[in-house]
Motif scaffolding. Structure first.
Motif, PDB file in Angstrom:
ATOM      1  N   LEU A  17       2.170   0.943  12.231  1.00  0.00           N
ATOM      2  CA  LEU A  17       2.945   0.170  11.259  1.00  0.00           C
ATOM      3  C   LEU A  17       2.285   0.225   9.884  1.00  0.00           C
ATOM      4  N   ALA A  18       0.960   0.149   9.845  1.00  0.00           N
ATOM      5  CA  ALA A  18       0.236   0.248   8.583  1.00  0.00           C
ATOM      6  C   ALA A  18       0.531   1.573   7.893  1.00  0.00           C
ATOM      7  N   ASP A  19       0.487   2.662   8.642  1.00  0.00           N
ATOM      8  CA  ASP A  19       0.738   3.985   8.064  1.00  0.00           C
ATOM      9  C   ASP A  19       2.140   4.087   7.477  1.00  0.00           C
ATOM     10  N   LEU A  20       3.088   3.379   8.061  1.00  0.00           N
ATOM     11  CA  LEU A  20       4.470   3.459   7.596  1.00  0.00           C
ATOM     12  C   LEU A  20       4.693   2.726   6.277  1.00  0.00           C
ATOM     13  N   TYR A  21       3.733   1.907   5.859  1.00  0.00           N
ATOM     14  CA  TYR A  21       3.819   1.245   4.554  1.00  0.00           C
ATOM     15  C   TYR A  21       3.042   1.984   3.467  1.00  0.00           C
ATOM     16  N   LYS A  22       2.450   3.123   3.803  1.00  0.00           N
ATOM     17  CA  LYS A  22       1.746   3.953   2.824  1.00  0.00           C
ATOM     18  C   LYS A  22       2.676   5.042   2.306  1.00  0.00           C
ATOM     19  N   LEU A  23       2.251   5.681   1.217  1.00  0.00           N
ATOM     20  CA  LEU A  23       2.989   6.832   0.715  1.00  0.00           C
ATOM     21  C   LEU A  23       3.131   7.857   1.831  1.00  0.00           C
ATOM     22  N   PRO A  24       4.354   8.240   2.175  1.00  0.00           N
ATOM     23  CA  PRO A  24       4.537   9.174   3.287  1.00  0.00           C
ATOM     24  C   PRO A  24       3.838  10.508   3.029  1.00  0.00           C
ATOM     25  N   THR A  25       3.085  10.950   4.006  1.00  0.00           N
ATOM     26  CA  THR A  25       2.450  12.260   3.933  1.00  0.00           C
ATOM     27  C   THR A  25       3.218  13.230   4.810  1.00  0.00           C
ATOM     28  N   ARG A  26       2.978  14.505   4.581  1.00  0.00           N
ATOM     29  CA  ARG A  26       3.603  15.513   5.442  1.00  0.00           C
ATOM     30  C   ARG A  26       3.158  15.325   6.885  1.00  0.00           C
ATOM     31  N   GLU A  27       1.896  14.902   7.076  1.00  0.00           N
ATOM     32  CA  GLU A  27       1.375  14.705   8.428  1.00  0.00           C
ATOM     33  C   GLU A  27       2.150  13.624   9.176  1.00  0.00           C
ATOM     34  N   ILE A 126     -16.286  -1.788   5.016  1.00  0.00           N
ATOM     35  CA  ILE A 126     -15.124  -0.913   5.137  1.00  0.00           C
ATOM     36  C   ILE A 126     -14.660  -0.524   3.738  1.00  0.00           C
ATOM     37  N   GLU A 127     -14.508   0.769   3.507  1.00  0.00           N
ATOM     38  CA  GLU A 127     -13.983   1.252   2.239  1.00  0.00           C
ATOM     39  C   GLU A 127     -12.500   1.558   2.380  1.00  0.00           C
ATOM     40  N   ILE A 128     -11.744   1.255   1.336  1.00  0.00           N
ATOM     41  CA  ILE A 128     -10.307   1.529   1.355  1.00  0.00           C
ATOM     42  C   ILE A 128     -10.009   2.623   0.335  1.00  0.00           C
ATOM     43  N   PRO A 129      -8.860   3.300   0.484  1.00  0.00           N
ATOM     44  CA  PRO A 129      -8.534   4.385  -0.447  1.00  0.00           C
ATOM     45  C   PRO A 129      -8.535   3.922  -1.899  1.00  0.00           C
ATOM     46  N   VAL A 130      -8.913   4.829  -2.779  1.00  0.00           N
ATOM     47  CA  VAL A 130      -9.017   4.512  -4.201  1.00  0.00           C
ATOM     48  C   VAL A 130      -7.709   3.939  -4.731  1.00  0.00           C
ATOM     49  N   GLU A 131      -6.578   4.507  -4.284  1.00  0.00           N
ATOM     50  CA  GLU A 131      -5.287   4.073  -4.817  1.00  0.00           C
ATOM     51  C   GLU A 131      -4.923   2.645  -4.410  1.00  0.00           C
ATOM     52  N   LEU A 132      -5.637   2.065  -3.427  1.00  0.00           N
ATOM     53  CA  LEU A 132      -5.353   0.700  -2.989  1.00  0.00           C
ATOM     54  C   LEU A 132      -6.445  -0.296  -3.384  1.00  0.00           C
ATOM     55  N   GLN A 133      -7.470   0.168  -4.065  1.00  0.00           N
ATOM     56  CA  GLN A 133      -8.595  -0.716  -4.372  1.00  0.00           C
ATOM     57  C   GLN A 133      -8.229  -1.837  -5.332  1.00  0.00           C
ATOM     58  N   ASP A 137      -5.044  -6.509  -0.772  1.00  0.00           N
ATOM     59  CA  ASP A 137      -4.156  -7.240   0.145  1.00  0.00           C
ATOM     60  C   ASP A 137      -2.802  -6.551   0.266  1.00  0.00           C
ATOM     61  N   HIS A 138      -2.797  -5.240   0.065  1.00  0.00           N
ATOM     62  CA  HIS A 138      -1.606  -4.428   0.375  1.00  0.00           C
ATOM     63  C   HIS A 138      -1.362  -4.512   1.876  1.00  0.00           C
ATOM     64  N   LEU A 139      -0.105  -4.515   2.275  1.00  0.00           N
ATOM     65  CA  LEU A 139       0.242  -4.722   3.675  1.00  0.00           C
ATOM     66  C   LEU A 139      -0.407  -3.689   4.593  1.00  0.00           C
ATOM     67  N   ALA A 140      -0.545  -2.457   4.131  1.00  0.00           N
ATOM     68  CA  ALA A 140      -1.184  -1.432   4.960  1.00  0.00           C
ATOM     69  C   ALA A 140      -2.622  -1.809   5.289  1.00  0.00           C
ATOM     70  N   ILE A 141      -3.342  -2.354   4.316  1.00  0.00           N
ATOM     71  CA  ILE A 141      -4.730  -2.773   4.550  1.00  0.00           C
ATOM     72  C   ILE A 141      -4.773  -3.989   5.456  1.00  0.00           C
ATOM     73  N   LEU A 142      -3.881  -4.943   5.238  1.00  0.00           N
ATOM     74  CA  LEU A 142      -3.839  -6.134   6.094  1.00  0.00           C
ATOM     75  C   LEU A 142      -3.618  -5.747   7.549  1.00  0.00           C
ATOM     76  N   LEU A 143      -2.741  -4.771   7.783  1.00  0.00           N
ATOM     77  CA  LEU A 143      -2.440  -4.356   9.151  1.00  0.00           C
ATOM     78  C   LEU A 143      -3.592  -3.568   9.770  1.00  0.00           C
ATOM     79  N   GLU A 144      -4.261  -2.754   8.981  1.00  0.00           N
ATOM     80  CA  GLU A 144      -5.416  -2.026   9.510  1.00  0.00           C
ATOM     81  C   GLU A 144      -6.537  -2.990   9.876  1.00  0.00           C
TER      82      GLU A 144
END
Length: 204
Positions: A17-27, A126-133, A137-144
């Motif tokens: 669910l966390a991944d689905l709230y991030k910028l979609p990647t090709r992966e 825990i380090e988070i991606p630069v774009e979310l620093q 409290d972005h939902l993707a980080i909360l869920l992770e």
């Protein structure tokens, strides 16, 4: 919680669910289209929480459309997107000594909830991606973090964390309805709300 496998499965659900709230990647797109990621997520949530909602039937047709939907729905401050950042949906601070004119207003990032998440991240190293620093409290980080706590923290701590940091999702869902007519993120958020409530009720 009924056993280690259930705990791990539930944590995995929240990570997806966390991944689905991030910028979609090709992966992640390839996992959805070629490895039945959404079907597996839906089956797991139905099994653990008895919630049946289909994301696959509202998934955009192709990867480019999915990225565009993300930007227009939850990923851009340049549009009327409904950003999944907790601070925006709560008064900026509960600190009664704060004299800033917007202290009690909503709609600002890096509020109390972000400070608390930064504290937890620092303690856990825990380090988070630069774009979310700038929005910890972005939902993707909360869920992770929730997934991490399910596997490593006592139940009373998990319950407190969920009560503190997932009480804004109904308002977020309402804003999503105004931001886009496409149903993917609305249905994703409805699925998340049900899953959070069911986990809180059934396992804690």
């Amino acid at each position: 919680m009924n056993g280690l496998n259930n705990k791990t499965d539930c944590a995995d659900d929240f990570l997806i669910l966390a991944d689905l709230y991030k910028l979609p990647t090709r992966e992640i797109w390839n996992e959805m289209k070629e490895q039945d990621l959404l079907k597996r997520l839906e089956a797991s949530i139905k099994d653990h929480y008895n919630i049946a909602l289909s994301l696959e039937e509202v998934l955009p047709e192709n990867y480019a459309e999915f990225q565009e939907l993300y930007r227009n729905s939850i990923g851009s401050t340049q549009t009327a997107a409904a950003l999944p950042i907790e601070s925006l949906y709560k008064p900026w601070t509960q600190d009664e000594t704060c004299t800033l004119p917007f202290a009690r207003d909503k709609g600002y990032v890096l509020g109390d909830s972000a400070l608390h998440i930064n504290y937890l991240l620092e303690k856990l190293k825990i380090e988070i991606p630069v774009e979310l620093q700038s929005m910890p409290d972005h939902l993707a980080i909360l869920l992770e973090l929730l997934a991490y706590f399910i596997e490593h923290a006592p139940e009373h701590f998990i319950a407190e964390y969920m009560d503190d940091h997932f009480d804004w999702l109904d308002e977020f869902e309402s804003q999503l309805s105004a931001a886009t007519e496409h149903l993917f993120y609305q249905r994703l958020t409805r699925l998340l709300i049900g899953t959070v409530k069911a986990y809180r009720t059934n396992y804690l």
